[in-house]
Design an enzyme around this catalytic site. Structure first.
Site, short mmCIF file in Angstrom:
data_model
loop_
_atom_site.label_atom_id
_atom_site.label_comp_id
_atom_site.label_asym_id
_atom_site.label_seq_id
_atom_site.Cartn_x
_atom_site.Cartn_y
_atom_site.Cartn_z
N ARG A 13 -15.05 -51.36 28.30
CA ARG A 13 -15.69 -50.75 27.13
C ARG A 13 -16.85 -51.62 26.68
O ARG A 13 -16.79 -52.85 26.79
CB ARG A 13 -14.69 -50.66 25.96
CG ARG A 13 -13.77 -49.45 26.01
CD ARG A 13 -14.54 -48.14 25.84
NE ARG A 13 -13.66 -46.98 25.87
CZ ARG A 13 -13.34 -46.29 26.97
NH1 ARG A 13 -13.82 -46.63 28.15
NH2 ARG A 13 -12.55 -45.23 26.89
N GLU A 59 -23.12 -47.26 23.20
CA GLU A 59 -23.56 -46.22 24.13
C GLU A 59 -23.46 -44.84 23.49
O GLU A 59 -22.60 -44.64 22.64
CB GLU A 59 -22.75 -46.29 25.44
CG GLU A 59 -21.27 -46.03 25.26
CD GLU A 59 -20.49 -46.18 26.57
OE1 GLU A 59 -20.56 -47.25 27.20
OE2 GLU A 59 -19.80 -45.21 26.95
N HIS A 103 -21.56 -44.97 32.31
CA HIS A 103 -20.14 -44.72 32.05
C HIS A 103 -19.57 -43.67 33.02
O HIS A 103 -19.13 -42.59 32.59
CB HIS A 103 -19.89 -44.32 30.59
CG HIS A 103 -18.50 -44.64 30.14
ND1 HIS A 103 -18.19 -45.06 28.88
CD2 HIS A 103 -17.31 -44.60 30.80
CE1 HIS A 103 -16.88 -45.24 28.77
NE2 HIS A 103 -16.32 -44.97 29.93
C1 DGY Z 1 -11.61 -43.60 30.01
O1 DGY Z 1 -10.84 -42.74 30.45
O2 DGY Z 1 -11.36 -44.29 29.04
C2 DGY Z 1 -12.90 -43.72 30.71
O3 DGY Z 1 -13.66 -44.77 30.22
C3 DGY Z 1 -13.66 -42.42 30.66
O4 DGY Z 1 -14.38 -42.33 31.82
#
Ligand code: DGY
Length: 325
Positions: free
Chosen positions: A241, A270, A288
């Site tokens: 993240r 983001e 992402h």
């Molecule tokens: C999640 O599932 O948390 C991913 O980051 C989304 O692609």
């Protein structure tokens, strides 16, 4: 209007998932809307809904919940749910669910793609090639670093971290990891990963992979001080993240070669991107895409739909985040 519970699916999803949901629910979808819902619109759309399926990264805060008196379930179609105020949901008796496991291998593949691309300077070299700079093989040009036999450090040996670690066997890598709680001995044996302290992880990793949840404790865990403890030859990969890394500090470290490179799939704030990244050649950037394969996105959407259905029809949601009622 009919008597079915009403649900909102905030982003474009698979038609088969929507058709399935329509058997039991009155569904408001966004199949023909390319843009995400902004906060004000999401809040107004939730006012008469019993359930919502959120896309990864969509924010649901206490003020939105307060404006959604009928809401019983928030099904996040992602494993990470840091943008949902789970405490506020629990306080209002709203169940939150997510989609763990179905994306482990796909996200691990992405982590490896970024690691290999950064190590072998793939995107930098492609830009150079496309710009017509290549004059033929020159022994001194575009040197990368070896991934095989290097030390892979993993911060967070959860489900995805383990899938990342397993892949290292094929590259004859040494695997070290740090997590708040040491994992079971069987998992260490299966992943061939040794537990080390945070400082040792920083100091020894040739490649440092971040795959831990974003929480107040992990905010800016990788900032100037941590980056200064890494090897000058190290490459950082973040598929977890934004916000775990202090992006300004990372840009400074990359610019001044305090670390050699980075592969990033996630960013602070983001989809806004710190402009400094765009000026650097030693960083590979992706928007992402960790879980973005058709098969995995379908599995995530199906699991989110199963959670939603179960929560609204008296069933047992398979992957809840909180406990309510
Ligand atoms: C999640 O599932 O948390 C991913 O980051 C989304 O692609």
């Amino acid at each position: 209007m009919n008597g079915k519970p009403r649900i909102l699916v905030t982003r474009r999803t698979f038609d088969e998932v929507l058709s399935d949901l329509r058997r039991d629910f009155e569904v408001e979808d966004r199949q023909h809307e390319a843009r995400p819902l902004d906060a004000a619109l999401l809040k107004s759309r939730l006012a008469d809904k019993d359930g919502v399926m959120l896309a990864p990264g969509e924010v649901l805060d206490a003020s939105m919940l307060a404006a959604a008196p009928r809401l019983k379930v928030v099904a996040v179609a992602a494993v990470g749910y840091n943008t949902v105020d789970v405490a506020a949901c629990t306080a209002r008796g709203v169940l939150v669910t997510h989609t763990p496991d179905v994306l482990n291998n796909t996200t691990a593949d992405m982590a490896w793609a970024l690691m290999l691309a950064a190590a072998r300077r793939i995107t930098e070299a492609e830009r150079w090639l496309r710009a017509g700079q290549w004059q033929g093989i020159n022994f001194g040009e575009m040197w990368g670093v070896d991934v095989h036999h290097a030390t892979l450090g993993i911060l967070g040996l959860g489900r995805i971290g383990r899938a990342i670690a397993r892949r290292a066997a094929g590259f004859d890598m040494e695997v070290i990891y740090h997590s708040r709680r040491r994992v079971d001995a069987e998992i260490e044996a299966e992943t061939r990963a040794s537990h080390v302290g945070f400082d040792e992880l920083l100091a020894r990793s040739d490649f440092l992979m971040l795959i831990l949840p974003y929480t107040p404790q992990s905010h800016h865990l990788i900032g100037a001080a941590a980056l200064a403890r890494m090897k000058a030859s190290a490459i950082l990969v973040n598929v977890a993240r934004g916000g775990i890394v202090d992006d300004a500090a990372l840009i400074d470290a990359l610019r001044n070669r305090r670390i050699a490179g980075a592969g990033l799939d996630v960013y602070e704030g983001e989809p806004a991107l710190h402009r400094g990244f765009l000026e650097l050649d030693n960083v590979v950037l992706s928007p992402h895409l960790g879980s973005a394969t058709a098969a995995t996105r379908l599995a995530m959407a199906r699991l989110a739909a199963r959670n939603l259905r179960a929560a609204l029809t008296g069933g047992v949601p398979p992957t809840p985040v909180n406990r309510v009622g």
